[in-house]
Design a protein around this motif. Structure first.
Motif, PDB file in Angstrom:
ATOM      1  N   THR A  97      -0.709   4.734 -15.204  1.00  0.00           N
ATOM      2  CA  THR A  97       0.227   3.952 -14.404  1.00  0.00           C
ATOM      3  C   THR A  97       0.033   2.462 -14.667  1.00  0.00           C
ATOM      4  O   THR A  97      -1.006   2.032 -15.160  1.00  0.00           O
ATOM      5  N   ARG A  98       1.048   1.680 -14.311  1.00  0.00           N
ATOM      6  CA  ARG A  98       1.008   0.235 -14.528  1.00  0.00           C
ATOM      7  C   ARG A  98       0.586  -0.474 -13.247  1.00  0.00           C
ATOM      8  O   ARG A  98       1.141  -0.215 -12.181  1.00  0.00           O
ATOM      9  N   THR A  99      -0.368  -1.363 -13.366  1.00  0.00           N
ATOM     10  CA  THR A  99      -0.847  -2.125 -12.220  1.00  0.00           C
ATOM     11  C   THR A  99      -0.205  -3.511 -12.209  1.00  0.00           C
ATOM     12  O   THR A  99       0.349  -3.964 -13.212  1.00  0.00           O
ATOM     13  N   TRP A 100      -0.318  -4.193 -11.086  1.00  0.00           N
ATOM     14  CA  TRP A 100       0.248  -5.540 -10.976  1.00  0.00           C
ATOM     15  C   TRP A 100      -0.537  -6.551 -11.802  1.00  0.00           C
ATOM     16  O   TRP A 100      -0.022  -7.613 -12.159  1.00  0.00           O
ATOM     17  N   TYR A 101      -1.811  -6.227 -12.147  1.00  0.00           N
ATOM     18  CA  TYR A 101      -2.648  -7.174 -12.887  1.00  0.00           C
ATOM     19  C   TYR A 101      -2.691  -6.878 -14.387  1.00  0.00           C
ATOM     20  O   TYR A 101      -3.435  -7.526 -15.127  1.00  0.00           O
ATOM     21  N   GLY A 102      -1.894  -5.915 -14.853  1.00  0.00           N
ATOM     22  CA  GLY A 102      -1.719  -5.732 -16.285  1.00  0.00           C
ATOM     23  C   GLY A 102      -2.638  -4.745 -16.974  1.00  0.00           C
ATOM     24  O   GLY A 102      -2.396  -4.386 -18.124  1.00  0.00           O
ATOM     25  N   HIS A 105      -4.066   1.887 -14.836  1.00  0.00           N
ATOM     26  CA  HIS A 105      -4.915   2.741 -14.001  1.00  0.00           C
ATOM     27  C   HIS A 105      -4.497   4.178 -14.292  1.00  0.00           C
ATOM     28  O   HIS A 105      -3.356   4.565 -14.030  1.00  0.00           O
ATOM     29  N   TYR A 135       0.685   3.934  -0.024  1.00  0.00           N
ATOM     30  CA  TYR A 135      -0.541   3.170  -0.231  1.00  0.00           C
ATOM     31  C   TYR A 135      -1.823   3.963   0.008  1.00  0.00           C
ATOM     32  O   TYR A 135      -2.915   3.407  -0.089  1.00  0.00           O
ATOM     33  N   ARG A 138      -3.901   4.883  -4.998  1.00  0.00           N
ATOM     34  CA  ARG A 138      -3.555   3.754  -5.860  1.00  0.00           C
ATOM     35  C   ARG A 138      -2.473   4.118  -6.860  1.00  0.00           C
ATOM     36  O   ARG A 138      -1.555   3.341  -7.094  1.00  0.00           O
ATOM     37  N   ASN A 142       1.231   2.467  -7.484  1.00  0.00           N
ATOM     38  CA  ASN A 142       1.597   1.937  -8.799  1.00  0.00           C
ATOM     39  C   ASN A 142       2.947   2.465  -9.275  1.00  0.00           C
ATOM     40  O   ASN A 142       3.798   1.701  -9.743  1.00  0.00           O
ATOM     41  N   ARG A 145       5.921   1.124  -7.384  1.00  0.00           N
ATOM     42  CA  ARG A 145       6.241  -0.252  -7.750  1.00  0.00           C
ATOM     43  C   ARG A 145       6.852  -0.331  -9.142  1.00  0.00           C
ATOM     44  O   ARG A 145       7.791  -1.086  -9.392  1.00  0.00           O
ATOM     45  N   ASP A 146       6.303   0.455 -10.086  1.00  0.00           N
ATOM     46  CA  ASP A 146       6.798   0.481 -11.464  1.00  0.00           C
ATOM     47  C   ASP A 146       6.807   1.936 -11.929  1.00  0.00           C
ATOM     48  O   ASP A 146       5.744   2.514 -12.171  1.00  0.00           O
TER      49      ASP A 146
END
Length: 217
Positions: A97-102, A105, A135, A138, A142, A145-146
């Motif tokens: 999965t894609r995280t907000w910090y790049g 995960h 939430y 994790r 993720n 969100r994306d």
């Protein structure tokens, strides 16, 4: 003698050494992440029936980038996934999965193939029920969100997009049981002990062969 003539000398030297140390750490971390990006770092497998899994509050160890051969052909029937039986991981698959910090995960999950449709999902129980969806996990947060993910099945990578199945009646049809788990006390009081959430998965970056018209010579 030098410290008397240059009272800030020691402080300046320590400051420079600190900056060099931080720079070396950043460079090392960057090179490590670049290496893992190229080689991959699959999430370790942890048997869901093991005591360690229970001690970790039913949570496995995460990974980063998944490695493997990229599949670029459309899949019209996913039932073959049920036949995958890795000697270590069994019938599980891996999800990136894609995280907000790049930094991705990735986790180990169970697949739910249904003919030409493919689903992934999981359940929230105990303390996770106290948190608002998505939430409590994790990877749930993720993909909400994306929705762009990568899935590793039998050593191969599939680029996918997920869509949450919000209708509990539809989820019940997919898994063959009520997605809401309940228990009843001696006085008949009902208590929700778990909720299953599922997402339908669609291949992406795949040519649409149906739109190609083969003309006879």
């Amino acid at each position: 003698m030098l410290t008397k003539r240059y009272p800030n000398l020691g402080r300046n030297v320590m400051g420079r050494l600190l900056k060099i140390g931080v720079l070396l750490i950043v460079v090392f971390a960057g090179l490590t992440l670049l290496t893992l990006r190229l080689t991959g770092f699959d999430p370790p497998y942890l048997d869901a029936r093991s005591e360690e899994f229970s001690e970790r509050l039913r949570t496995g160890y995460p990974g980063l980038w998944l490695s493997g051969e990229l599949v670029q052909e459309p899949v019209t029937n996913w039932d073959w996934v049920n036949q995958v039986n890795d000697p270590v991981r069994g019938n599980t698959i891996m999800l990136e999965t894609r995280t907000w910090y790049g930094i991705p995960h990735s986790v180990v999950i169970n697949p739910t193939p249904r003919g030409d449709k493919f689903y992934i999902g999981g359940s929230e129980q105990d303390f996770r029920l106290e948190q608002e969806f998505p939430y409590s996990k994790r990877w749930w947060a993720n993909i909400e969100r994306d929705p762009r993910v990568r899935i590793k099945i039998d050593g191969k990578i599939y680029e996918m997009t997920v869509a949450h199945v919000a209708d509990q009646a539809e989820v019940a049809q997919i898994i063959g049981r009520d997605p809401v788990m309940r228990s009843f006390g001696e006085d008949g009081t009902e208590q929700i002990t778990g909720i299953r959430h599922y997402w339908r998965v669609f291949q992406r970056n795949i040519p649409d062969y149906n739109s190609t018209i083969d003309e006879a010579p």
